[in-house]
Write a protein that holds these residues in place. Structure first.
Motif, short mmCIF file in Angstrom:
data_model
loop_
_atom_site.label_atom_id
_atom_site.label_comp_id
_atom_site.label_asym_id
_atom_site.label_seq_id
_atom_site.Cartn_x
_atom_site.Cartn_y
_atom_site.Cartn_z
N LEU B 103 0.84 -1.19 0.00
CA LEU B 103 0.00 0.00 0.00
C LEU B 103 0.88 1.24 0.00
O LEU B 103 1.75 1.40 0.86
CB LEU B 103 -0.90 -0.02 1.24
N LEU B 104 0.64 2.12 -0.98
CA LEU B 104 1.47 3.31 -1.13
C LEU B 104 1.44 4.18 0.13
O LEU B 104 2.45 4.75 0.54
CB LEU B 104 1.00 4.10 -2.35
N ILE B 202 9.12 8.10 -6.39
CA ILE B 202 7.75 7.60 -6.52
C ILE B 202 6.89 8.15 -5.38
O ILE B 202 5.75 8.56 -5.58
CB ILE B 202 7.73 6.06 -6.54
N ILE B 203 7.47 8.14 -4.18
CA ILE B 203 6.74 8.66 -3.01
C ILE B 203 6.31 10.11 -3.27
O ILE B 203 5.17 10.49 -3.02
CB ILE B 203 7.62 8.56 -1.74
N GLU B 204 7.21 10.92 -3.86
CA GLU B 204 6.89 12.31 -4.18
C GLU B 204 5.82 12.41 -5.28
O GLU B 204 4.83 13.11 -5.15
CB GLU B 204 8.15 13.06 -4.64
N ASP B 213 -2.02 0.41 -4.47
CA ASP B 213 -0.83 -0.41 -4.31
C ASP B 213 0.28 0.23 -5.13
O ASP B 213 0.01 0.84 -6.17
CB ASP B 213 -1.12 -1.83 -4.82
N LEU B 214 1.51 0.10 -4.67
CA LEU B 214 2.64 0.70 -5.38
C LEU B 214 2.60 0.39 -6.87
O LEU B 214 2.79 1.26 -7.72
CB LEU B 214 3.94 0.18 -4.76
N PHE B 215 2.34 -0.89 -7.19
CA PHE B 215 2.40 -1.29 -8.60
C PHE B 215 1.20 -0.80 -9.40
O PHE B 215 1.30 -0.57 -10.59
CB PHE B 215 2.59 -2.80 -8.72
N GLU B 216 0.05 -0.61 -8.75
CA GLU B 216 -1.08 0.01 -9.43
C GLU B 216 -0.73 1.45 -9.79
O GLU B 216 -1.03 1.92 -10.88
CB GLU B 216 -2.31 0.03 -8.51
N ALA B 217 -0.09 2.12 -8.83
CA ALA B 217 0.22 3.53 -9.02
C ALA B 217 1.16 3.74 -10.21
O ALA B 217 0.97 4.65 -11.01
CB ALA B 217 0.82 4.12 -7.75
N ILE B 218 2.16 2.86 -10.32
CA ILE B 218 3.18 3.10 -11.36
C ILE B 218 2.90 2.32 -12.64
O ILE B 218 3.72 2.30 -13.56
CB ILE B 218 4.60 2.75 -10.85
#
Lengths: 381, 368
Positions: B103-104, B202-204, B213-218
């Motif tokens: 989770l981001l 990525i956090i920024e 989810d991190l991978f959904e985001a990117i």
């Protein structure tokens, strides 16, 4: 350093030559026992279970494995601020250096350690017996008697008394006489080699003993007889539980077998006073589809594909298909290959009994077979 | 050797999409596995065996059992002055969404772990897929590839809803990720290596999408980020619900399978206890079973897994079952095709029977 009521000095420097191949590369207190333990675990656990938080461990013979095993003492909750386990090997000084010349000399050479803790009482222990004892009860005896020295004793059968150091006490439990292996014993109270000294008396006595040219610097042989002769207050503390020395191959084997059975003489499953050890994290043991285990203690990491009866299987021991192990002790990592048959034997750490080899005999008149650590036993040997 | 290249980040707050009695007061990450272990032991041990000395552990809401088990990380040698184990706050509701492990929002709220590090890489892991892996070999491969992220996968040996699959194109580049995997897919192990600077970027960049989810985001930026893949050839065991828990556990009764998770040169570490060796009475009968220290066996045990301190009285039998810590099975009782959670007493002459298709689950006994 803060004042302690009672600290322990654990004599762990002996070679244990009577354990033969088992101590060829390892000090006796570090020899594996009871599946997952090492001999010193029992004494260290007694200390921890008795609320003693400061233990000096005097080491000498082949100490590496023992030192590594002790580590910080955390395994016995003996990693304490201002105390805990301290490893005390012989050391050099400006005048040279010397090995520990006797049990008393070992303590004498570490009087600085004792003084730094400024204890009222000092408990002297050896790390080579299997027993459970609350040293607090012994300390209470010592304090009640206003004693200079208290010796833990246990009654032994009269016919065996001439094999022990025998103490003769009066009605008040005050020691009258100490005789090493008497021919005609007048008491059956045997010394367990466990002493509590009032610290001031210990320090003074050891400092005098160090200057005595005729002394062999031994607690039983020199310190106790001298204290008696000087009219000091020496008392016995009687212990009636299970106590066994594991110093010979025969007693090691016999004591191991005492752990087995429905109502064992020494119960590893006593949760009130657990025996703690520096555990290796190995997976649960596996018993194969044709495995058969009957009246055994089995440790983590073992694989039993064959048959084990009335035996102790230490960590990572392996009994392959169609192999039979009976009345035996397999030390950590010992492997009995397929079809081999091992009876009344002690297999050293990481030793291997090759396929089809027959070793040992169930005949109890014969000596227990011993295979040294890392030794491979093939056919025709 | 102490790892000079990477720090670790483990998420323990995936709570599974199906309810279970086994999860009433513990997260999936602290479910016992083959007796003496818990799932969280595996990611921690993989990190430790690679010499990683700084590990952030993202906690679930019901973290009691994890704290109890992991403590300050001493059993994994993570009680360090330099680095060590950092227990990190995670989303208290866990990440129940299918396929979501990283989770981001949790990564963002714990960004100080990544900011304070001077290591170039972060190894990130979930705790539901367990394996025993040489992470250093993968870190080296990641470094050599020059990629931003290396995702680790195995060829799926069965279909699974809860696991993500990687769509891999030329030169091992990951094109996309799909939720759920079929036989033969590239099953993502919830384990990847990411450049620490990239993670901070990525956090920024994705702050506003922190519910993903991190991978959904990117997902849209895989080309730019250069997401690489690495095939792991060993055993990976995914545990998400009672069914997978039971069957994957039972597969460990095969020594050849077991040996792929437990090896002496890369040990799986766990909280140490002082249980004595297991004790077998005369007349006991145990076969094809994994049995932990502190068990006392008088009766029959077949095809089962027993945790620490289980007693099986004479005339009692345990068959094809998983029995957890401290359970007492009294004389004449029979347990079959069941999972019996901690501290239950199975009274004399009672029967607890599930079937191979419907495993009976008995929840933890209340403490009296």
């Amino acid at each position: 350093m803060s004042k302690k009521e009672c600290i322990a000095m654990l004599l762990a420097g002996g070679q244990g030559s009577r354990l033969g191949a088992l101590t060829s590369k390892i000090a006796k207190p570090a020899v594996s026992f009871g599946g997952k333990y090492r001999i010193i675990d029992f004494t260290l656990s007694n200390c921890a279970n008795s609320g003693i938080d400061t233990v000096g461990v005097l080491t000498q013979y082949r100490p590496y494995r023992l030192h590594a095993y002790l580590g910080s003492g955390a395994a016995w909750d003996l990693d304490e601020l201002g105390g805990g386990v301290s490893i005390l090997p012989p050391y050099a000084t400006q005048d040279g250096g010397a090995w520990y010349a006797g049990t008393a000399d070992a303590v004498t050479q570490n009087l600085d350690y004792i003084k730094s803790h400024d204890p009222k009482y000092v408990l002297i222990l050896s790390g080579d017996a299997l027993y459970r004892m609350d040293y607090r009860a012994m300390l209470a005896t010592h304090v009640d008697n206003n004693a200079d020295l208290t010796v833990a004793v246990m009654p032994v059968p009269w016919e065996d008394a001439s094999r022990f150091g025998i103490l003769t006490a009066d009605e008040d439990k005050r020691i009258q006489k100490f005789t090493e292996k008497p021919e005609k014993p007048d008491s059956n109270l045997a010394s367990m080699g466990i002493y509590i000294f009032t610290a001031d008396f210990l320090i003074k006595t050891l400092e005098e003993d160090a200057l005595d040219q005729r002394s062999s610097h031994d607690f039983g042989g020199d310190i106790i007889p001298k204290a008696l002769a000087d009219g000091k207050r020496l008392f016995v503390h009687e212990y009636n539980g299970f106590w066994k020395d594991v110093g010979t191959i025969a007693s090691y084997h016999e004591t191991s077998m005492d752990l087995l059975g429905a109502d064992p003489l020494f119960d590893l499953y006593d949760n009130e006073t657990p025996i703690m050890s520096n555990d290796t994290t190995r997976p649960p043991h596996y018993i194969g589809p044709d495995g058969r285990v009957d009246d055994c203690l089995v440790s983590n990491g073992c694989k039993i594909m064959g048959t084990a009866r009335h035996s102790i299987l230490s960590t990572d021991a392996v009994v392959e298909e169609r192999a039979i192990v009976e009345d035996s002790v397999l030390l950590p990592g010992a492997v009995v290959k397929s079809g081999a048959h091992v009876s009344r034997a002690i297999l050293g750490e990481n030793s291997i009994v090759e396929e089809g080899v027959k070793l040992g005999s169930v005949d109890i008149t014969k000596d227990t077979a011993v295979v040294g650590n890392d030794v491979v036993i093939g056919k025709g040997e | 050797m102490i790892n000079r290249k990477a720090i670790g980040y483990i998420t323990a707050n995936y709570s599974g999409s199906t309810p279970s009695k086994l999860l009433e007061d513990r997260p999936l990450a602290s479910v016992p596995f083959i007796g003496r272990y818990r799932l969280i032991d595996f990611p921690l041990s993989n990190m430790t065996n690679a010499g990683i000395k700084t590990v952030g552990l993202v906690m679930p809401g019901n973290y009691r059992s994890i704290i109890d088990h992991v403590g300050h990380g001493k059993d994994w040698m993570l009680d360090r002055k330099k680095g060590g184990l950092f227990l990190l706050p995670g989303n208290p509701y866990g990440t129940t969404k299918r396929g979501m492990r990283f989770l981001l929002r949790d990564i963002i709220s714990n960004k100080s772990l990544f900011q304070r590090s001077d290591k170039p890489y972060v190894v990130m892991m979930g705790s539901n897929i367990i394996f025993n892996m040489d992470l250093n070999a993968i870190i080296d491969a990641h470094e050599a590839s020059g990629a931003g992220i290396t995702m680790i996968y195995v060829k799926a040996e069965r279909a699974h809803n809860d696991i993500n699959a990687l769509n891999i194109g030329d030169r091992g580049r990951v094109q996309s990720i799909k939720v759920g995997c079929e036989y033969g897919d590239n099953k993502f192990l919830d384990c990847f290596i990411i450049n620490r600077e990239l993670l901070l970027e990525i956090i920024e960049s994705y702050k506003s999408a922190d519910y993903l989810d991190l991978f959904e985001a990117i997902a849209g930026d895989f080309d730019r980020i250069d997401v690489c893949s690495y095939e792991f050839k060993g055993l990976a065991v995914g545990i998400f619900n009672e069914e997978t828990y039971y069957h994957r556990s039972m597969e460990m009764l095969d020594p050849a399978t077991n040996d792929q998770l437990f090896m002496k040169d890369r040990p799986i570490r766990t909280k140490a206890h002082d249980a004595p060796p297991a004790k077998y009475s005369s007349g006991s009968n145990a076969t094809n079973s994994l049995i932990s220290a502190g068990c006392q066996i008088e009766g029959t045990v077949r095809g089962s897994i027993l945790s620490r301190g289980v007693t099986v009285a004479s005339g009692a039998s345990v068959t094809n079952s998983i029995v957890m810590q401290g359970v007492k099975i009294e004389t004449g009782a029979r347990v079959e095709n069941a999972i019996v959670d901690k501290n239950n007493i199975i009274p004399a002459n009672t029967e607890l029977r599930g079937t191979p298709d419907s495993i009976l689950v008995i929840g933890k006994a209340p403490i009296e």
